[in-house]
Write a protein that holds these residues in place. Structure first.
Motif, PDB file in Angstrom:
ATOM      1  N   ARG A  91       0.826  -1.219   0.000  1.00 37.91           N
ATOM      2  CA  ARG A  91       0.000   0.000   0.000  1.00 37.91           C
ATOM      3  C   ARG A  91       0.858   1.266   0.000  1.00 37.91           C
ATOM      4  NH1 ARG A  91      -3.857   1.763   5.107  1.00 37.91           N
ATOM      5  NH2 ARG A  91      -4.603   3.741   4.244  1.00 37.91           N
ATOM      6  N   VAL A  92       1.901   1.308   0.826  1.00 43.80           N
ATOM      7  CA  VAL A  92       2.720   2.520   0.959  1.00 43.80           C
ATOM      8  C   VAL A  92       3.471   2.809  -0.335  1.00 43.80           C
ATOM      9  CG1 VAL A  92       4.553   3.640   2.273  1.00 43.80           C
ATOM     10  CG2 VAL A  92       2.924   2.153   3.449  1.00 43.80           C
ATOM     11  N   ALA A  93       4.009   1.765  -0.959  1.00 47.58           N
ATOM     12  CA  ALA A  93       4.743   1.959  -2.217  1.00 47.58           C
ATOM     13  C   ALA A  93       3.816   2.452  -3.318  1.00 47.58           C
ATOM     14  CB  ALA A  93       5.414   0.650  -2.624  1.00 47.58           C
ATOM     15  N   ALA A 139      -3.754  -8.249  -9.309  1.00 48.48           N
ATOM     16  CA  ALA A 139      -3.559  -7.277 -10.394  1.00 48.48           C
ATOM     17  C   ALA A 139      -4.570  -6.145 -10.320  1.00 48.48           C
ATOM     18  CB  ALA A 139      -3.659  -7.973 -11.746  1.00 48.48           C
ATOM     19  N   VAL A 140      -5.595  -6.297  -9.496  1.00 48.53           N
ATOM     20  CA  VAL A 140      -6.577  -5.224  -9.331  1.00 48.53           C
ATOM     21  C   VAL A 140      -5.908  -3.935  -8.871  1.00 48.53           C
ATOM     22  CG1 VAL A 140      -7.175  -5.774  -6.917  1.00 48.53           C
ATOM     23  CG2 VAL A 140      -8.851  -4.647  -8.391  1.00 48.53           C
ATOM     24  N   PHE A 141      -4.817  -4.047  -8.109  1.00 50.88           N
ATOM     25  CA  PHE A 141      -4.137  -2.841  -7.638  1.00 50.88           C
ATOM     26  C   PHE A 141      -3.481  -2.093  -8.796  1.00 50.88           C
ATOM     27  CE2 PHE A 141      -4.038  -5.628  -3.823  1.00 50.88           C
ATOM     28  CZ  PHE A 141      -4.830  -4.832  -3.004  1.00 50.88           C
ATOM     29  N   MET A 142      -2.950  -2.815  -9.776  1.00 50.94           N
ATOM     30  CA  MET A 142      -2.380  -2.179 -10.960  1.00 50.94           C
ATOM     31  C   MET A 142      -3.479  -1.516 -11.783  1.00 50.94           C
ATOM     32  SD  MET A 142       0.275  -3.612 -13.827  1.00 50.94           S
ATOM     33  CE  MET A 142      -0.677  -5.052 -14.299  1.00 50.94           C
ATOM     34  N   GLY A 191      -7.644  -5.549   3.418  1.00 56.90           N
ATOM     35  CA  GLY A 191      -6.677  -5.840   4.468  1.00 56.90           C
ATOM     36  C   GLY A 191      -5.499  -4.890   4.481  1.00 56.90           C
ATOM     37  N   ARG A 192      -4.301  -5.436   4.625  1.00 63.47           N
ATOM     38  CA  ARG A 192      -3.092  -4.617   4.692  1.00 63.47           C
ATOM     39  C   ARG A 192      -2.679  -4.084   3.327  1.00 63.47           C
ATOM     40  NH1 ARG A 192       0.841  -8.103   8.798  1.00 63.47           N
ATOM     41  NH2 ARG A 192      -0.530  -8.000  10.647  1.00 63.47           N
ATOM     42  N   ARG A 193      -3.283  -4.606   2.285  1.00 62.59           N
ATOM     43  CA  ARG A 193      -2.930  -4.153   0.938  1.00 62.59           C
ATOM     44  C   ARG A 193      -3.522  -2.791   0.599  1.00 62.59           C
ATOM     45  NH1 ARG A 193       1.349  -7.323   0.268  1.00 62.59           N
ATOM     46  NH2 ARG A 193       0.853  -9.540   0.039  1.00 62.59           N
ATOM     47  N   GLY A 194      -4.558  -2.375   1.315  1.00 67.26           N
ATOM     48  CA  GLY A 194      -5.156  -1.070   1.072  1.00 67.26           C
ATOM     49  C   GLY A 194      -6.290  -1.112   0.059  1.00 67.26           C
ATOM     50  N   TRP A 195      -6.533   0.022  -0.547  1.00 71.75           N
ATOM     51  CA  TRP A 195      -7.690   0.184  -1.416  1.00 71.75           C
ATOM     52  C   TRP A 195      -7.465  -0.411  -2.811  1.00 71.75           C
ATOM     53  CZ3 TRP A 195     -12.221   1.628   0.427  1.00 71.75           C
ATOM     54  CH2 TRP A 195     -12.273   2.405   1.605  1.00 71.75           C
ATOM     55  N   ALA A 196      -8.476  -1.166  -3.258  1.00 73.69           N
ATOM     56  CA  ALA A 196      -8.617  -1.500  -4.674  1.00 73.69           C
ATOM     57  C   ALA A 196      -9.660  -0.540  -5.237  1.00 73.69           C
ATOM     58  CB  ALA A 196      -9.042  -2.946  -4.872  1.00 73.69           C
TER      59      ALA A 196
END
Length: 319
Positions: A91-93, A139-142, A191-196
């Motif tokens: 998430r931070v990156a 891959a949803v984050f990309m 979770g810890r991955r943040g927002w999609a």
């Protein structure tokens, strides 16, 4: 791009062109609905996000932030690294990269030509549609980052960079419309991955398009129809604020001209009749069809700018 996605893309672009040319109108939502129902699913495959997030955050990100603060130009390798880490599952990156790119835009540290290249980058099929037919892939984050950045570039164009040609703007509309058609991942915060938050990010693009004066009414009808027809067929929940964004977009558009209001009312009546035909409600997905509808109608009703005619229709025909 798979053969099935390419076929859907061609059909969607044709519908866009035909509504712009006033060749079709009332049947548009039915035709787009049929395309939504043709969207296939694929088995999940592996996704390889950037593997150097810790080093990136400790070394590169700190230097980049300092340079932007002092308005020192970034070299090409640093800019490439920012865009590469938009695909991070950290998430931070990921969010740090987004913020840095937005800061570059805000401080006017990039040229219009560079934003053209950045826009082309996030519009690449391998980025915008990465793993889109698969269930809950990272891959949803990309994809979300690509849409988020595209929104920033559209705003930059409107506020002074003026880099978008008419042809490129139409390409943006068609590519985002196709992503709306294909997108299945309705997760918000993961979770810890943040927002999609894909449907939140996508709706921001639609809202930005309502600010433009260089679009045809057909463009707006096309975009509204794609979003509504995809939303109505979602069999997973949208419950982290997306319905509020969608309601805000719809109200912004339909209050602008009676054409949009009348079209939305026509589509709404068909949606409600369609829901009433869903008699075998015996699984989770079936119930989400109803509750997604109710959440959106509630969000519309609490908007003070909702046209009275639309409000009356929603209240009178409440399911």
């Amino acid at each position: 791009m798979t053969e099935s996605i390419a076929s859907l893309k061609e059909q969607l672009i044709e519908l866009h062109q035909r509504v712009d040319n006033a060749e079709i109108f009332q049947s548009l939502y039915q035709r787009i609905g049929e395309l939504v129902e043709k969207v296939p699913s694929q088995k999940r495959t592996s996704y390889e996000p950037p593997a150097d997030d810790r080093r990136y955050l400790k070394n590169e990100m700190s230097a980049i932030e300092l340079q932007i603060l002092e308005k020192e130009p970034l070299d090409q390798a640093q800019k490439n690294s920012l865009f590469y880490h938009l695909a991070s599952v950290d998430r931070v990156a990921r969010e740090g990269s987004r913020q840095a790119i937005n800061d570059l835009l805000g401080h006017e540290m990039v040229s219009a030509d560079e934003i053209v290249r950045w826009t082309d980058y996030v519009l690449q099929d391998d980025i915008l549609y990465a793993h889109v037919l698969e269930p809950k892939n990272q891959a949803v984050f990309m994809r979300a980052s690509a849409v988020n950045m595209l929104h920033s570039f559209l705003m930059a164009d409107r506020f002074g960079y003026f880099f978008l040609t008419e042809e490129k703007l139409q390409e943006v509309i068609d590519k985002i419309a196709l992503l709306v058609l294909l997108e299945k991942d309705t997760r918000g915060f993961i979770g810890r991955r943040g927002w999609a938050h894909m449907f939140f990010e996508l709706t921001n693009i639609f809202k930005e398009m309502t600010e433009r004066t260089d679009l045809l009414r057909g463009d707006h009808i096309f975009m509204m129809t794609v979003l509504v027809e995809r939303y109505r067929r979602l069999r997973t929940p949208l419950e982290m604020g997306e319905q509020n964004e969608i309601a805000e977009y719809l109200v912004c558009l339909i209050k602008r001209h009676r054409l949009y209001q009348d079209y939305f009312l026509m589509e709404l009546k068909d949606w409600r009749a369609w829901l009433k035909q869903q008699s075998d409600v015996d699984n989770e997905g079936d119930w989400h069809l109803f509750f997604n509808y109710q959440r959106l109608m509630t969000a519309l009703l609490v908007d003070k700018d909702l046209p009275p005619k639309v409000m009356a229709e929603i209240i009178e025909q409440e399911i």
